[in-house]
Design a protein around this motif. Structure first.
Motif, short mmCIF file in Angstrom:
data_model
loop_
_atom_site.label_atom_id
_atom_site.label_comp_id
_atom_site.label_asym_id
_atom_site.label_seq_id
_atom_site.Cartn_x
_atom_site.Cartn_y
_atom_site.Cartn_z
N VAL A 1 7.27 9.46 0.45
CA VAL A 1 8.58 8.95 0.06
C VAL A 1 8.77 7.54 0.62
O VAL A 1 8.62 7.32 1.82
CB VAL A 1 9.71 9.86 0.59
CG1 VAL A 1 11.07 9.31 0.15
CG2 VAL A 1 9.52 11.29 0.10
N VAL A 2 9.10 6.60 -0.25
CA VAL A 2 9.36 5.22 0.17
C VAL A 2 10.80 4.86 -0.13
O VAL A 2 11.29 5.05 -1.24
CB VAL A 2 8.42 4.23 -0.54
CG1 VAL A 2 8.91 2.79 -0.35
CG2 VAL A 2 7.00 4.37 -0.01
N ARG A 3 11.48 4.38 0.89
CA ARG A 3 12.82 3.81 0.72
C ARG A 3 12.65 2.30 0.72
O ARG A 3 12.39 1.68 1.76
CB ARG A 3 13.73 4.25 1.86
CG ARG A 3 15.12 3.60 1.85
CD ARG A 3 15.90 3.98 0.60
NE ARG A 3 17.32 3.66 0.74
CZ ARG A 3 17.99 2.88 -0.09
NH1 ARG A 3 17.36 2.30 -1.11
NH2 ARG A 3 19.28 2.68 0.08
N LYS B 1 0.83 -1.21 0.00
CA LYS B 1 0.00 0.00 0.00
C LYS B 1 0.87 1.26 0.00
O LYS B 1 0.56 2.24 -0.69
CB LYS B 1 -0.94 -0.01 1.20
CG LYS B 1 -2.05 -1.05 1.10
CD LYS B 1 -2.93 -1.04 2.35
CE LYS B 1 -4.07 -2.03 2.25
NZ LYS B 1 -4.89 -2.04 3.49
N LEU B 2 1.93 1.24 0.78
CA LEU B 2 2.83 2.40 0.81
C LEU B 2 3.50 2.60 -0.54
O LEU B 2 3.62 3.73 -1.03
CB LEU B 2 3.89 2.21 1.89
CG LEU B 2 3.41 2.34 3.34
CD1 LEU B 2 4.47 1.83 4.31
CD2 LEU B 2 3.05 3.79 3.65
N LEU B 3 3.91 1.51 -1.16
CA LEU B 3 4.56 1.60 -2.47
C LEU B 3 3.57 2.08 -3.53
O LEU B 3 3.92 2.92 -4.38
CB LEU B 3 5.11 0.21 -2.84
CG LEU B 3 6.09 0.12 -4.00
CD1 LEU B 3 7.31 0.98 -3.76
CD2 LEU B 3 6.50 -1.33 -4.22
N LYS B 4 2.37 1.61 -3.47
CA LYS B 4 1.33 1.99 -4.43
C LYS B 4 1.00 3.47 -4.36
O LYS B 4 0.69 4.10 -5.39
CB LYS B 4 0.07 1.16 -4.18
CG LYS B 4 -1.05 1.39 -5.17
CD LYS B 4 -2.24 0.49 -4.85
CE LYS B 4 -3.38 0.72 -5.83
NZ LYS B 4 -4.56 -0.13 -5.51
N TYR C 1 4.08 -1.83 -9.03
CA TYR C 1 3.02 -1.39 -8.11
C TYR C 1 2.95 0.13 -8.01
O TYR C 1 1.98 0.67 -7.47
CB TYR C 1 3.27 -1.96 -6.71
CG TYR C 1 3.22 -3.47 -6.60
CD1 TYR C 1 2.26 -4.21 -7.28
CD2 TYR C 1 4.11 -4.15 -5.79
CE1 TYR C 1 2.21 -5.59 -7.17
CE2 TYR C 1 4.06 -5.54 -5.66
CZ TYR C 1 3.11 -6.25 -6.35
OH TYR C 1 3.05 -7.61 -6.22
N CYS C 2 3.96 0.83 -8.50
CA CYS C 2 4.03 2.28 -8.34
C CYS C 2 3.09 3.00 -9.31
O CYS C 2 2.75 2.48 -10.39
CB CYS C 2 5.45 2.78 -8.57
SG CYS C 2 6.66 2.15 -7.40
N LYS C 3 2.73 4.24 -8.95
CA LYS C 3 1.94 5.09 -9.84
C LYS C 3 2.77 5.46 -11.08
O LYS C 3 4.00 5.47 -11.03
CB LYS C 3 1.52 6.37 -9.11
CG LYS C 3 0.66 6.13 -7.88
CD LYS C 3 0.23 7.45 -7.27
CE LYS C 3 1.39 8.23 -6.67
NZ LYS C 3 0.93 9.42 -5.89
N GLU C 4 2.08 5.81 -12.16
CA GLU C 4 2.78 6.16 -13.40
C GLU C 4 3.67 7.38 -13.23
O GLU C 4 4.73 7.47 -13.85
CB GLU C 4 1.76 6.40 -14.52
CG GLU C 4 1.11 5.14 -15.06
CD GLU C 4 0.28 5.41 -16.30
OE1 GLU C 4 0.34 6.56 -16.81
OE2 GLU C 4 -0.43 4.50 -16.76
N ASP C 5 3.24 8.32 -12.40
CA ASP C 5 4.01 9.55 -12.25
C ASP C 5 4.97 9.52 -11.05
O ASP C 5 5.52 10.55 -10.66
CB ASP C 5 3.08 10.76 -12.13
CG ASP C 5 2.13 10.65 -10.94
OD1 ASP C 5 2.04 9.56 -10.34
OD2 ASP C 5 1.49 11.66 -10.60
N CYS C 6 5.17 8.35 -10.50
CA CYS C 6 6.07 8.22 -9.35
C CYS C 6 7.52 8.47 -9.79
O CYS C 6 7.97 7.95 -10.82
CB CYS C 6 5.94 6.83 -8.74
SG CYS C 6 7.01 6.53 -7.32
N GLU C 7 8.25 9.24 -9.00
CA GLU C 7 9.68 9.45 -9.25
C GLU C 7 10.45 8.25 -8.68
O GLU C 7 10.30 7.95 -7.50
CB GLU C 7 10.18 10.72 -8.58
CG GLU C 7 9.57 12.01 -9.07
CD GLU C 7 10.11 13.20 -8.28
OE1 GLU C 7 11.34 13.23 -8.01
OE2 GLU C 7 9.30 14.07 -7.91
#
Length: 256
Positions: free
Chosen positions: A77-79, A23-26, A45-51
């Motif tokens: 921010v996810v590490r 969920k955090l990654l998404k 799992y990330c959004k399309e606009d995720c950096e």
């Protein structure tokens, strides 16, 4: 203000991330992942606009700069760290730097590769009357190891052992295990990329495992598992023994 979320990515299989980690990654706006070890399929799992940043090509200062900038901009921010960050995860140095710049964080644990490796073999590290302890360690390399925590010192216990980051020196590992006290016929397993599609598991003893590792070209991303828990001997636990009475299960007379 937002915070940095440290997330354990799991051992490899993209489905072995925790639900909370997923969920955090998404929902992340920025992800910094350990590209040398984390399965890149997790980034699906990330959004399309995720950096997305690959920490394999970054130093500590660059990682912290991205984290701080993201939090100041109120972004999620996810590490994303390999396995579980509590084992050879370098989380301490990142946390110390975040504290210096007053950036908050939280931690979501992951499935460690040593757990993925035992699952790959269908074994348990703790077998009644065989082994009740697990030693997790590594051999010294460019990163030193305290003298009291050397392979040969730990080998004196002859309990279950999992050795990280050392398969490239398999001959030296075997030599030190025997020097410390493990008999040469002690069972050993080497698991390469546990839970990944190209997982490979080798079994042997201290006598022949080094040759098997070399024959299969394994020189990184593998765990060395040592101990009698890998052998044929075992004892049933008391937990499901019909004659073992405890607070949840009485005997035939109903006594507890």
């Amino acid at each position: 203000m937002s915070k940095v979320h440290f997330v354990g990515a799991g051992p490899g299989d993209k489905e072995l991330i925790t639900l909370k980690g997923y969920k955090l990654l998404k929902n992340a706006d920025i992800v910094i992942y350990a590209g040398s070890l984390v399965n890149p399929e997790l980034l699906d799992y990330c959004k399309e606009d995720c950096e997305i940043y690959n920490s394999a090509v970054m130093d500590l200062g660059e990682i912290i700069d991205v984290m701080e900038r993201g939090v100041r901009e109120n972004k999620e921010v996810v590490r994303l760290q390999t396995g579980d960050f509590s084992i050879y995860g370098s989380i301490r140095e990142q946390v110390e730097e975040l504290n210096k710049v007053d950036v908050g964080f939280d931690c979501t644990p992951g499935v460690s590769s040593f757990l993925g490796a035992s699952s790959a073999l269908g074994v348990e590290y703790t077998v009644p009357e065989i082994s009740q302890s697990v030693i997790i360690t590594r051999m010294e390399g460019r990163t030193p190891v305290p003298e009291k925590e050397s392979i040969q010192e730990f080998a004196k216990h002859q309990t279950s052992m999992v050795i990280f980051l050392s398969v490239q020196e398999i001959e030296k590992v075997v030599e030190r295990l025997i020097e410390g006290g493990y008999p040469e016929d002690t069972p050993v397993a080497v698991v390469y990329k546990a839970t990944w599609p190209d997982e490979m598991a080798l079994r042997g003893t201290l006598t022949d495992i080094a040759a098997k590792v070399r024959e299969n070209g394994i020189n990184k991303t593998a765990l060395i598992m040592v101990g009698r828990f890998l052998g044929q001997d075992y004892n049933n636990s008391k937990l499901y023994d019909k004659d073992f009475v405890h607070e949840y299960r009485g005997n035939e007379d109903g006594e507890k």
